[in-house]
Design a protein around this motif. Structure first.
Motif, PDB file in Angstrom:
ATOM      1  N   ALA A   9      19.632  26.274 -30.720  1.00  0.00           N
ATOM      2  CA  ALA A   9      20.917  25.589 -30.888  1.00  0.00           C
ATOM      3  C   ALA A   9      21.995  26.609 -31.231  1.00  0.00           C
ATOM      4  N   PRO A  10      23.216  26.470 -30.684  1.00  0.00           N
ATOM      5  CA  PRO A  10      24.306  27.394 -31.035  1.00  0.00           C
ATOM      6  C   PRO A  10      24.567  27.387 -32.537  1.00  0.00           C
ATOM      7  N   LEU A  11      24.917  28.528 -33.085  1.00  0.00           N
ATOM      8  CA  LEU A  11      25.150  28.653 -34.522  1.00  0.00           C
ATOM      9  C   LEU A  11      26.617  28.448 -34.911  1.00  0.00           C
ATOM     10  N   ALA A  12      27.452  28.082 -33.955  1.00  0.00           N
ATOM     11  CA  ALA A  12      28.845  27.775 -34.255  1.00  0.00           C
ATOM     12  C   ALA A  12      29.356  26.773 -33.234  1.00  0.00           C
ATOM     13  N   LEU A  13      30.260  25.897 -33.652  1.00  0.00           N
ATOM     14  CA  LEU A  13      30.849  24.931 -32.739  1.00  0.00           C
ATOM     15  C   LEU A  13      31.624  25.663 -31.652  1.00  0.00           C
ATOM     16  N   GLY A  14      31.301  25.361 -30.407  1.00  0.00           N
ATOM     17  CA  GLY A  14      32.007  25.986 -29.295  1.00  0.00           C
ATOM     18  C   GLY A  14      31.375  27.268 -28.808  1.00  0.00           C
ATOM     19  N   ALA A  15      30.333  27.745 -29.476  1.00  0.00           N
ATOM     20  CA  ALA A  15      29.650  28.959 -29.028  1.00  0.00           C
ATOM     21  C   ALA A  15      28.731  28.631 -27.859  1.00  0.00           C
ATOM     22  N   PRO A  16      28.487  29.581 -26.969  1.00  0.00           N
ATOM     23  CA  PRO A  16      27.585  29.314 -25.846  1.00  0.00           C
ATOM     24  C   PRO A  16      26.154  29.110 -26.329  1.00  0.00           C
ATOM     25  N   ALA A  17      25.382  28.357 -25.559  1.00  0.00           N
ATOM     26  CA  ALA A  17      23.979  28.136 -25.905  1.00  0.00           C
ATOM     27  C   ALA A  17      23.217  29.443 -25.811  1.00  0.00           C
ATOM     28  N   PRO A  18      22.323  29.698 -26.756  1.00  0.00           N
ATOM     29  CA  PRO A  18      21.525  30.928 -26.708  1.00  0.00           C
ATOM     30  C   PRO A  18      20.655  30.985 -25.456  1.00  0.00           C
ATOM     31  N   VAL A  19      20.339  32.196 -25.033  1.00  0.00           N
ATOM     32  CA  VAL A  19      19.452  32.357 -23.877  1.00  0.00           C
ATOM     33  C   VAL A  19      18.031  32.003 -24.298  1.00  0.00           C
ATOM     34  N   ARG A  20      17.267  31.482 -23.349  1.00  0.00           N
ATOM     35  CA  ARG A  20      15.879  31.119 -23.633  1.00  0.00           C
ATOM     36  C   ARG A  20      14.904  32.185 -23.140  1.00  0.00           C
ATOM     37  N   GLU A  21      15.389  33.072 -22.301  1.00  0.00           N
ATOM     38  CA  GLU A  21      14.557  34.171 -21.815  1.00  0.00           C
ATOM     39  C   GLU A  21      15.436  35.394 -21.631  1.00  0.00           C
ATOM     40  N   ILE A  22      15.009  36.516 -22.189  1.00  0.00           N
ATOM     41  CA  ILE A  22      15.801  37.739 -22.103  1.00  0.00           C
ATOM     42  C   ILE A  22      15.783  38.252 -20.668  1.00  0.00           C
ATOM     43  N   PRO A  23      16.951  38.512 -20.078  1.00  0.00           N
ATOM     44  CA  PRO A  23      16.968  39.058 -18.718  1.00  0.00           C
ATOM     45  C   PRO A  23      16.338  40.450 -18.695  1.00  0.00           C
ATOM     46  N   VAL A  24      15.410  40.650 -17.783  1.00  0.00           N
ATOM     47  CA  VAL A  24      14.747  41.951 -17.652  1.00  0.00           C
ATOM     48  C   VAL A  24      15.344  42.664 -16.453  1.00  0.00           C
ATOM     49  N   THR A  25      16.311  43.516 -16.725  1.00  0.00           N
ATOM     50  CA  THR A  25      16.964  44.314 -15.687  1.00  0.00           C
ATOM     51  C   THR A  25      16.670  45.785 -15.964  1.00  0.00           C
ATOM     52  N   PRO A  26      16.759  46.647 -14.954  1.00  0.00           N
ATOM     53  CA  PRO A  26      16.452  48.064 -15.188  1.00  0.00           C
ATOM     54  C   PRO A  26      17.261  48.631 -16.354  1.00  0.00           C
ATOM     55  N   SER A  27      16.581  49.267 -17.268  1.00  0.00           N
ATOM     56  CA  SER A  27      17.247  49.905 -18.410  1.00  0.00           C
ATOM     57  C   SER A  27      16.444  51.136 -18.814  1.00  0.00           C
ATOM     58  N   ARG A  28      16.202  51.979 -17.813  1.00  0.00           N
ATOM     59  CA  ARG A  28      15.373  53.165 -18.041  1.00  0.00           C
ATOM     60  C   ARG A  28      16.050  54.168 -18.955  1.00  0.00           C
ATOM     61  N   MET A  29      17.362  54.233 -18.855  1.00  0.00           N
ATOM     62  CA  MET A  29      18.097  55.109 -19.752  1.00  0.00           C
ATOM     63  C   MET A  29      19.289  54.366 -20.334  1.00  0.00           C
ATOM     64  N   ILE A  30      19.453  54.505 -21.665  1.00  0.00           N
ATOM     65  CA  ILE A  30      20.642  54.004 -22.349  1.00  0.00           C
ATOM     66  C   ILE A  30      21.476  55.243 -22.633  1.00  0.00           C
ATOM     67  N   HIS A  31      22.522  55.431 -21.860  1.00  0.00           N
ATOM     68  CA  HIS A  31      23.285  56.676 -21.962  1.00  0.00           C
ATOM     69  C   HIS A  31      24.437  56.538 -22.958  1.00  0.00           C
ATOM     70  N   PHE A  32      24.388  57.357 -23.994  1.00  0.00           N
ATOM     71  CA  PHE A  32      25.365  57.310 -25.067  1.00  0.00           C
ATOM     72  C   PHE A  32      26.595  58.156 -24.732  1.00  0.00           C
ATOM     73  N   PHE A  33      27.768  57.636 -25.093  1.00  0.00           N
ATOM     74  CA  PHE A  33      28.984  58.436 -25.000  1.00  0.00           C
ATOM     75  C   PHE A  33      29.933  58.041 -26.125  1.00  0.00           C
ATOM     76  N   ASP A  34      30.795  58.963 -26.484  1.00  0.00           N
ATOM     77  CA  ASP A  34      31.802  58.744 -27.528  1.00  0.00           C
ATOM     78  C   ASP A  34      33.082  58.252 -26.853  1.00  0.00           C
ATOM     79  N   PRO A  35      33.416  56.982 -26.989  1.00  0.00           N
ATOM     80  CA  PRO A  35      34.594  56.453 -26.281  1.00  0.00           C
ATOM     81  C   PRO A  35      35.918  56.982 -26.818  1.00  0.00           C
ATOM     82  N   GLY A  36      35.896  57.647 -27.973  1.00  0.00           N
ATOM     83  CA  GLY A  36      37.112  58.241 -28.499  1.00  0.00           C
ATOM     84  C   GLY A  36      37.338  59.661 -28.036  1.00  0.00           C
TER      85      GLY A  36
END
Length: 356
Positions: A9-36
Motif C-alpha cells: 500500500a502507498p505510504l502517502a496519499l497520492g503517492a504511486p503504488a509500490p512495485v510488486r517486482e523489481i525490474p531486472v535490467t542490465p546493471s553490470r556497472m554502476i558508474h560514479f561521477f561527481d555532478p559538481g
C-alpha cells in the motif's frame, strides 16, 4: 513490521503504488561521477552511452563545501539529457548528515521523473529504509510522480551486515544492496586500508613437509570479503532484489579489479561500481557470461528436454539442478544480448558451434 496485506500500500496519499517486482535490467556497472565537477559533467552524454547505470554521487567523494554544487549539478544534468535505456541513479548523503534531507527533497521534486534509484549509504537496519520509504512517498505525492523511486542500500557497517536480511525485505522499494568495503572495514576495525580487494597478510599456508617450518611452504592470499558478499547475495535472493560488489579503489591494478569483480559475479552479484572509465569495460566483460558458458548452458537446456531425469553430456552428468543453473546463465545472456548486437552475435556463434 507492516502486515503483509499492507506491504504494497502507498505510504502517502497520492503517492504511486509500490512495485510488486523489481525490474531486472542490465546493471553490470554502476558508474560514479561527481555532478559538481564541470569536466566530469561535460563527459556525461558520452559516458552514458557506454554504461548500464550512471550514478550522480553526492556523498563521500564530494567535499563538504561542494555538496550544494553537486546537488544542483545533478539536477541540471538530469534536465538537460535524455539517457535512453541507461539508468540514472544517485547516491545521497548519509542519513545522519545535514545534507540528506535537502538531497531527497530537491531531487525527488525536481527530477524524480528522471531518476530510477536512490542509493542510501551506511544503512544499519530496516529503520533506515522505513524512514526513507515514507519520506519518498510524501515527496512523490507532492511532485505528482506516477512511478515510485527505488532504493538501494549500501552495506558498510557491522550493524548493516548483522541486519542485512531485514534490510533487504524492509520495503517494496528495495532494488538491491551493494558492498561498501572501505567503511565496513573501518566499522569492523579491520586492519586494512585498501578500498576493496584482498590483502597479502590475509592468507593460508601449506603444511610443513619436514622439520623445517619455513622450507617449501606456499602461501595463498584469501578474499577478505567472501563471507560478507555471500551473506548479502543470500539476503537479496531471498527477497527478490539484486546484489552488487562495490568499489575497487586501486584504479591502476586492472588485473586484481577483474579478479575481484569475477569473484563477486560467480557468487551471484549482478554488477559492480566503476570509479574510473577504465573499469567500465572490466565490469562489462566480467558480468556478461562468456560465449563458451552461454553455449554450454544452452546445450544442456536443449538436451535435457523437459528438464527432468538425468543425462550424460560430454561425459558429465546433468539433471534438473543442472538445468536450473544453466537457465540462470542463459536468461542473463538473453537479457544482455537484447540490447547488444555484438554480444548477441558472439553468443549465437558459440552456441551453433556447440550444438554442431
Amino acid at each position: 513490521m507492516r502486515s503483509p496485506k499492507d506491504f504494497f500500500a502507498p505510504l502517502a496519499l497520492g503517492a504511486p503504488a509500490p512495485v510488486r517486482e523489481i525490474p531486472v535490467t542490465p546493471s553490470r556497472m554502476i558508474h560514479f561521477f561527481d555532478p559538481g565537477n564541470e569536466k566530469m559533467a561535460a563527459k556525461v552524454p558520452d559516458i552514458a552511452k557506454k554504461v548500464d547505470v550512471l550514478l550522480g554521487n553526492l556523498e563521500d567523494a564530494v567535499r563538504a563545501d561542494r555538496k550544494e554544487a553537486a546537488r544542483a549539478g545533478l539536477v541540471a544534468i538530469a534536465k538537460a539529457n535524455d539517457f535512453g535505456k541507461t539508468q540514472l541513479w544517485t547516491r545521497v548523503n548519509s542519513l545522519d548528515s545535514p545534507w540528506v534531507l535537502d538531497d531527497l527533497v530537491t531531487l525527488v521534486t525536481e527530477i524524480g521523473d528522471k531518476l530510477d534509484v536512490i542509493m542510501v549509504p551506511k544503512v544499519e537496519g530496516a529503520q533506515d529504509i522505513h524512514y526513507v520509504d515514507r519520506l519518498l512517498a510524501q515527496l512523490e505525492a507532492r511532485a505528482g510522480l506516477t512511478k515510485p523511486l527505488l532504493v538501494h542500500a549500501i552495506l558498510e557497517t557491522a550493524s548493516g551486515v548483522a541486519n542485512v536480511e531485514e534490510i533487504a525485505g524492509a520495503s517494496p522499494r528495495m532494488q538491491g544492496i551493494s558492498l561498501g568495503p572501505a567503511d565496513l572495514a573501518a566499522s569492523r576495525r579491520m586492519k586494512t586500508t585498501r578500498v576493496g580487494g584482498g590483502h597479502p597478510g590475509y592468507l593460508v599456508r601449506t603444511d610443513p613437509t619436514g622439520d623445517d617450518l619455513t622450507e617449501g611452504r606456499t602461501t595463498y592470499q584469501q578474499d577478505l570479503w567472501h563471507y560478507t558478499v555471500a551473506r548479502m547475495v543470500d539476503a537479496c535472493a531471498m527477497h527478490g532484489i539484486l546484489p552488487y560488489y562495490g568499489p575497487f579503489g586501486d584504479i591502476r591494478d586492472v588485473v586484481a579489479c577483474e579478479d575481484q569483480f569475477r569473484n563477486a559475479f560467480l557468487l551471484g552479484c549482478v554488477g559492480a561500481w566503476s570509479l574510473h572509465p577504465v573499469q567500465i569495460d572490466i565490469a562489462k566483460k566480467v558480468f556478461s557470461p562468456s560465449p563458451s558458458d552461454v553455449a554450454w548452458a544452452r546445450k544442456v537446456i536443449a538436451e535435457m528436454g523437459d528438464g527432468t531425469g538425468a543425462v550424460m553430456i560430454d561425459g558429465k552428468m546433468q539433471d534438473d539442478a543442472s538445468v536450473k543453473q544453466c537457465r540462470v546463465v542463459a536468461e542473463l545472456a538473453d537479457a544482455l544480448a537484447a540490447d547488444d548486437p555484438e554480444l548477441a552475435a558472439a553468443y549465437d556463434a558459440a552456441t551453433k558451434e556447440a550444438l554442431g
